[in-house]
Structures are given as structure tokens and as C-alpha cells.
Design a protein around this motif. Sequence first.
Motif, short mmCIF file in Angstrom:
data_model
loop_
_atom_site.label_atom_id
_atom_site.label_comp_id
_atom_site.label_asym_id
_atom_site.label_seq_id
_atom_site.Cartn_x
_atom_site.Cartn_y
_atom_site.Cartn_z
N MET A 99 0.79 -1.08 0.01
CA MET A 99 -0.21 0.18 -0.10
C MET A 99 0.71 1.48 -0.08
O MET A 99 1.12 2.88 -0.68
CB MET A 99 -1.26 0.12 1.14
CG MET A 99 -1.85 -1.58 1.42
SD MET A 99 -3.20 -1.11 -0.20
CE MET A 99 -3.82 0.24 0.20
N GLU A 100 2.17 1.29 0.35
CA GLU A 100 3.23 2.41 0.94
C GLU A 100 3.57 2.90 -0.64
O GLU A 100 3.91 3.64 -0.89
CB GLU A 100 3.55 1.82 1.53
CG GLU A 100 4.85 3.07 1.83
CD GLU A 100 6.22 2.76 3.06
OE1 GLU A 100 7.26 3.36 2.79
OE2 GLU A 100 5.66 2.25 3.79
N GLN A 103 0.66 4.76 -3.26
CA GLN A 103 0.79 5.94 -2.59
C GLN A 103 1.54 6.22 -3.35
O GLN A 103 1.55 7.42 -3.75
CB GLN A 103 0.50 6.26 -1.28
CG GLN A 103 -0.31 5.43 -0.71
CD GLN A 103 -0.53 5.86 0.96
OE1 GLN A 103 0.32 5.92 1.56
NE2 GLN A 103 -2.05 5.56 1.37
N GLN A 104 3.12 6.51 -2.80
CA GLN A 104 4.25 6.93 -3.35
C GLN A 104 4.21 6.56 -4.99
O GLN A 104 4.43 7.97 -5.79
CB GLN A 104 5.07 5.90 -3.39
CG GLN A 104 6.20 6.20 -1.98
CD GLN A 104 7.32 5.28 -1.57
OE1 GLN A 104 7.51 4.34 -2.54
NE2 GLN A 104 7.63 5.61 -0.60
N GLN A 106 1.18 6.84 -6.79
CA GLN A 106 0.14 8.22 -7.24
C GLN A 106 0.46 9.69 -7.20
O GLN A 106 0.51 10.20 -7.35
CB GLN A 106 -0.89 7.56 -6.24
CG GLN A 106 -2.43 6.51 -6.71
CD GLN A 106 -3.02 5.76 -6.01
OE1 GLN A 106 -3.55 6.63 -4.70
NE2 GLN A 106 -3.73 5.10 -6.22
N ASN A 107 1.75 9.32 -5.97
CA ASN A 107 1.66 10.90 -5.85
C ASN A 107 2.72 11.41 -6.65
O ASN A 107 3.53 12.35 -6.57
CB ASN A 107 2.71 10.72 -4.31
CG ASN A 107 1.47 11.05 -3.28
OD1 ASN A 107 0.12 11.30 -3.17
ND2 ASN A 107 2.29 10.47 -2.13
#
Length: 109
Positions: A99-100, A103-104, A106-107
Amino acid sequence: MYEPSQAAPAQPIQNYLAWSISMTVLGFCLCCIIGCAPGIVGIVYGSQVNSKSNAGDLEGARKASENAKIWCWVATATVALGLLLNIGSFMMGGSAQYMEMMQQMQNAR
């Protein structure tokens, strides 16, 4: 009245299609393509059981049934191994790291 020339109906030969289909689906969910390959082979042999039995090839149907059973056991072992690997990955924080990473990504966009 029972006539001696009439044979008693033979017990149908098991095709293991339900088992192989369920292991294929579970293998795909737990282990990717490698996990569902033995299940697909089991489906192929399982479908041969009915066609050979209907054609009168009882020995071929029995052999296909044995092969389907073997491949179902291989698929079951693969699914069990995939389940254990998924549990181990989850217990070691695999899902949190995944999940981390998502998120990275997507950022970064």
C-alpha cells in the motif's frame, strides 16, 4: 424380471471437474498463473472422462480420471503453498509495504 444378458449399470467414473475448477480459481487468486496451471490440466483431463465414457472407451475414461485426480492434488498443493506464502507475506507486513508503494506511485504522478 431380471435377465442374465442384461448387465447391471456400471458406477459412473468420477471426472473431478468441480475440484479442478475450484482449485484453478483459487490458484489464480492466491498464486497467479503458476497456481492455476495444474487446475487447468485437471479440467482438461476431467472433461475427457465424460467424452471417453460416452464413446464407450471405459479404460480411457478411467485413465483420464486418474490423471485428473493427480492434477487436482497437484493444484491443491500449489494452492496450499500459495495460501501459506500469502499468510507469511501478510504477517511480515507485506500488505502495508504494498500500500505504501502504491501511494508513492500515485504521488509521483
